[in-house]
Design a protein around this motif. Structure first.
Motif, PDB file in Angstrom:
ATOM      1  N   SER A 278      62.414 -14.966   9.122  1.00  0.00           N
ATOM      2  CA  SER A 278      61.212 -15.742   8.797  1.00  0.00           C
ATOM      3  C   SER A 278      59.990 -14.985   9.292  1.00  0.00           C
ATOM      4  O   SER A 278      59.981 -14.474  10.413  1.00  0.00           O
ATOM      5  N   THR A 512      64.323 -21.926  15.349  1.00  0.00           N
ATOM      6  CA  THR A 512      63.362 -22.898  14.821  1.00  0.00           C
ATOM      7  C   THR A 512      62.468 -23.416  15.941  1.00  0.00           C
ATOM      8  O   THR A 512      62.749 -23.234  17.125  1.00  0.00           O
ATOM      9  N   ASN A 513      61.389 -24.087  15.527  1.00  0.00           N
ATOM     10  CA  ASN A 513      60.448 -24.763  16.438  1.00  0.00           C
ATOM     11  C   ASN A 513      59.631 -23.814  17.311  1.00  0.00           C
ATOM     12  O   ASN A 513      59.231 -24.175  18.423  1.00  0.00           O
TER      13      ASN A 513
END
Length: 539
Positions: A278, A512-513
Motif C-alpha cells: 500500500s 493496517t491502521n
C-alpha cells in the motif's frame, strides 16, 4: 544445518529481522534517517518526529486524526475565561510513565511534570533549557515564548496557563510536537547524577511505546508495560535506519521491513503498481516559494512582480526539481488546510504577456537581477540551484538578465539582512495546525528577513489583519480573514508559491491502521498486523 548457521550469522548482524517481521507481535519500520534525539522538543526533523512524538509521548491535548478537532490527551478537559487569556487544564490522574532499566517512576504524572516540560521551553532559568540546544533548533525561541506569561499549579492535577494576551493559536501550540510532557522526577534524578543531557537520549514518556535500546542503526521500542491509555497492538517496535532507498524497498519486498519511509521519487510509479503493498501519499504544509524583495527596485512595483512571475514556467520547475515529490500550488496553504481559499487564481505562464507588461512599465532591461538561494537543500526544495537556473532561463527568454548567488547560511543571513537581493528562493515549514504559523512569519512587520519575512513586506493594513485574526474567537471570522490574506498575497504578488511537498509511506498489505500527521509524525499506536498471506497458506 546450513540454514541455522546462516540465520545465526544474520542474527548477529541484523537480529534476524526477516523472522521478526513475519510474526504479528513485532513491527519493523525502515526509516531513511536516524533521529537526532529522542525528544521532539529539541529535534524537529521528520525522522526524529516519526520515532518519538506519537510513540513515546503525550501532550496535554492532541488533534483527532479524523475530525481534526482538539481533543483530550493527558488533560481530560479544559476551559478558558471569557476573554481567552487564561486556560485551565484538568489532568487525568492515572497517567503512568515508562518503567525502564534506567528509570523507575515512583508516582503518576501530575501538574509538576506539565509545568516543568513547558517551562523548559519558556524559561532560561530552567536547568534543562539549554541542554542539547543547537542554534538551528527553533524550539528555544518558538511561538510559545511570546504567548505564555505564566503557568500556575492549582493542585496536583490542575494547571492554569496565563497568556500575555488572547491568542487563538494556543491550543494548536499545545498539540504540537514540541509540547510533549516529560517526567520531572526523571529530570531531577539526571540532574543530581550530573547527566542532564540523557533526558533527550534515554527518553521517559507516557506514550504507547517505551525506549529499549539503540545499536548499529537499530532502535528498539517495546510496548508500555503499564499503559494508562489503550495499549499498543504490537509488542515490539523496531526502527531500522536504512539510508539507501533501493535497499529500503528491497527490504519491504523481502519481508525485512513492514513499513518504509520516503521511497525515492523514481520508485513511486513502480510501487503504485505493486499489488502487494500500500502506498500512502499525503500533502504536507511544506511549501516552496519565491520571495520578491518588495522594498527595492524593480520589485517594489507590483506590475513588475506580476510580470516577472508570469514569465516563470512553474510546471517545468516542478517536473525538473521535485519530480513526483510535490504538487503544484497557487496558495501558501495546502488544500487540506481549514483556511484554504478555493477562489485563489491559477498562475499563468505567459512570456508574451510578461514582456508586454514590462515594456509598458518602462522596465530597465539593462539591469541584472540577483537570484539569491541557499547552497544546502531543504525540506521544501531539494535543489535550489536547479530552480534558480530554470528561472534564469525563463527570464532570459524575454530579455531579462539575472545572476545566481548561492550562499552558505552565515553569508546568506548577511545578504538577507542587508536586502542585497531581488528574489530569494525559500519556503516555509509549518509547526502547528494554524495558518498564523505561515502568514505571520512571511508578512508581519514585526518579523525580519532572517526570521522569515524575506519579501520585506510591511503594510499597516496587513499587520492589523494578522493581529486581529490572532485574537478572534469566531472560527468563521478567522477563516474569512485568512481568505483575505491569501487574496492579498496573490493580488500584490508578494510571494510566488511553487509547490507543496508530499509525504510517502509504503507498507505491506498485512499492515493496517497506520496514522500519519505530516506535522507531528507517524503514529504506530493502533497498528494491526496479521501474518502474511504466504505464511497462512503454508499453515
Amino acid at each position: 544445518m546450513r540454514f541455522l548457521f546462516i540465520c545465526a550469522s544474520l542474527s548477529f548482524l541484523t537480529g534476524c529481522y526477516q523472522t521478526e517481521s513475519t510474526i504479528t507481535d513485532s513491527l519493523l519500520y525502515c526509516a531513511d534517517k536516524a533521529p537526532t534525539s529522542f525528544n521532539p522538543q529539541v529535534s524537529h526533523d521528520t525522522a526524529s518526529l516519526d520515532a518519538t512524538t506519537h510513540q513515546l509521548y503525550n501532550n496535554l491535548i492532541r488533534i483527532d486524526p479524523v475530525s481534526r478537532r482538539f481533543v483530550a490527551d493527558i488533560a481530560k478537559g479544559w476551559q478558558s475565561n471569557q476573554d481567552k487569556t487564561e486556560y485551565t487544564f484538568y489532568l487525568n490522574e492515572q497517567v503512568t510513565f515508562h518503567q525502564t532499566d534506567y528509570f523507575q517512576a515512583s508516582r503518576h504524572l501530575n501538574a509538576d511534570d506539565v509545568i516543568f516540560s513547558l517551562k523548559r521551553l519558556l524559561s532560561t532559568e530552567n536547568p534543562f533549557h539549554d541542554i542539547n540546544s543547537e542554534s538551528e533548533n527553533y524550539f528555544f525561541n518558538h511561538p510559545l515564548t511570546n504567548i505564555i506569561k505564566d503557568i500556575i499549579k492549582i493542585d496536583d492535577h490542575t494547571v492554569r496557563i496565563i497568556l500575555t494576551k488572547s491568542d487563538a493559536t494556543l491550543l494548536a501550540n499545545l498539540a504540537a510536537h514540541y509540547s510533549v510532557i516529560l517526567s520531572l522526577e526523571y529530570a531531577d534524578e539526571l540532574l543530581q547524577a550530573g547527566h542532564p543531557e540523557k533526558i533527550d537520549f534515554f527518553p521517559i514518556g507516557t506514550g504507547p511505546y517505551q525506549f529499549k535500546n539503540y545499536q548499529n542503526n537499530i532502535i528498539r521500542f517495546q510496548k508500555h508495560k503499564n499503559p494508562w491509555q489503550s495499549p499498543a497492538h504490537i509488542d515490539n517496535l523496531i526502527f531500522d535506519i536504512t539510508a539507501n532507498s533501493t535497499k529500503r524497498y528491497a527490504k519491504l519486498l523481502s519481508g525485512e521491513c513492514d513499513v518504509i519511509a520516503n521511497p525515492a521519487p523514481s520508485q513511486v510509479d513502480q510501487i503504485s503498481q505493486n499489488p502487494n503493498v500500500s502506498l500512502s501519499i499525503r500533502p504536507t504544509g511544506n511549501v516552496a516559494l519565491i520571495a520578491f524583495n518588495s522594498k527595492s527596485s524593480p520589485f517594489n512595483d507590483v506590475i513588475n512582480r506580476h510580470a516577472l512571475s508570469n514569465a516563470i514556467d512553474l510546471n517545468t520547475v516542478i517536473q525538473a526539481v521535485f519530480f513526483n515529490n510535490a504538487v503544484s500550488t497557487d496558495n501558501l496553504l495546502p488544500a487540506h488546510s481549514w483556511a484554504f481559499n478555493p477562489r485563489t487564481l491559477k498562475h499563468q505562464f505567459s512570456p508574451e504577456q510578461s514582456l508586454k507588461k514590462l515594456q509598458e512599465n518602462d522596465f530597465n532591461f539593462e539591469q541584472t537581477l540577483r537570484i539569491l538561494a541557499p547552497i544546502k537543500k531543504s525540506i521544501y526544495n531539494p535543489n535550489f540551484y536547479k530552480t534558480a537556473e530554470l528561472i534564469q532561463a525563463n527570464w532570459a527568454n524575454i530579455g531579462v538578465k539575472s545572476e545566481i548567488v548561492l550562499l552558505r547560511q552565515t553569508e546568506l543571513d548577511s545578504a538577507l539582512a542587508s536586502g542585497d537581493y531581488d528574489i530569494f528562493l525559500t519556503g516555509k515549514s509549518p509547526n502547528i495546525n494554524d495558518p498564523d504559523n505561515i502568514f505571520r512569519p512571511l508578512l508581519s512587520c514585526k518579523v525580519n528577513q532572517i526570521e522569515g519575512n524575506t519579501s520585506r513586506w510591511c503594510d499597516p493594513d496587513t499587520q492589523a489583519l494578522l493581529d486581529s485574526t490572532l485574537v478572534k474567537s469566531s472560527f468563521i471570522q478567522r477563516v474569512k480573514n485568512y481568505y483575505q490574506l491569501q487574496e492579498l498575497v496573490q493580488s500584490q504578488r508578494i510571494y510566488l508559491p511553487i509547490a507543496h511537498l508530499l509525504r510517502f509511506d509504503v507498507y505491506n498489505k498485512n499492515i493496517t491502521n497506520i496514522q500519519v500527521d505530516t506535522l507531528t509524525g507517524i503514529s504506530l499506536h493502533q497498528v494491526n498486523k496479521v501474518a502474511p498471506l504466504k505464511m497462512l497458506e503454508l499453515k
